[in-house]
Enzyme design. Structure first.
Site, short mmCIF file in Angstrom:
data_model
loop_
_atom_site.label_atom_id
_atom_site.label_comp_id
_atom_site.label_asym_id
_atom_site.label_seq_id
_atom_site.Cartn_x
_atom_site.Cartn_y
_atom_site.Cartn_z
N ALA A 131 0.92 -0.96 -0.27
CA ALA A 131 -0.14 -0.01 -0.17
C ALA A 131 1.29 1.38 0.47
CB ALA A 131 -0.93 -0.29 1.36
N GLU A 132 1.96 0.90 0.79
CA GLU A 132 2.44 2.43 1.35
C GLU A 132 4.14 2.90 -0.24
OE1 GLU A 132 5.62 5.12 3.74
OE2 GLU A 132 4.85 2.98 4.88
N THR A 133 4.24 1.78 -0.75
CA THR A 133 4.54 1.56 -2.11
C THR A 133 3.71 1.94 -3.47
OG1 THR A 133 6.14 -0.58 -1.42
CG2 THR A 133 6.15 0.21 -4.03
#
Length: 155
Positions: free
Chosen positions: A76-78
């Site tokens: 998700a953060e990527t």
């Protein structure tokens, strides 16, 4: 000898993660990061409003044999950070200031797909929702990330 600014420095990393040719120049200074490679993340689509990537469950599990919750958040953060950075554009960078996830169901094998959609694309903040699904399209988790957009410092 290759330096940090040689476009081919990260060619193997870009090939392994599926970075589109048109974005390689933009990423040639830093690459995609070693964690992205270690997790087996492969980009299928990259843009400010929508990005999609896959990640294998195998190699990213916790002790109970299901995909680790942290792996969901890494995917998700990527995706959210790459999308926000594409929105920010040249001369600016992004810094994650908030990320959270809700896990809906576990998965013990196969490929997970993360689909990142912009919620807000402003001048100082970018917020994205990322939905992780299994190979049958079932929602595994929902995450949200907010990135602050900053001007690059010139030295």
């Amino acid at each position: 000898m290759m330096d940090n600014f040689t476009p081919d420095r990260f060619a193997d990393e870009f090939d392994a993660t599926g970075v589109p040719q048109e974005l390689r120049g933009w990423l040639s200074r830093y690459g995609v990061g070693t964690l992205v490679v270690k997790m087996g993340i492969k980009f299928l689509e990259l843009g400010p409003e929508r990005s999609v990537a896959t990640m294998p469950v195998e190699g990213n599990t916790q002790v109970a044999g299901i995909l680790h919750g942290g792996a969901h958040v890494v995917l998700a953060e990527t995706l959210g950070s790459f999308s926000a950075a594409l929105h920010a554009g040249e001369g600016r960078h992004v810094v994650g200031i908030e990320v959270g996830a809700t896990h809906h169901r576990g998965v013990s094998s196969g490929l997970v797909t993360g689909t990142c959609t912009a919620i807000h694309l402003g001048g100082t903040l970018a917020t994205h929702e990322i939905v992780m699904t299994d190979e049958h399209g079932r929602r595994l988790s929902t995450a949200r990330i907010t990135n602050m957009i900053r001007e690059n410092r010139h030295r």
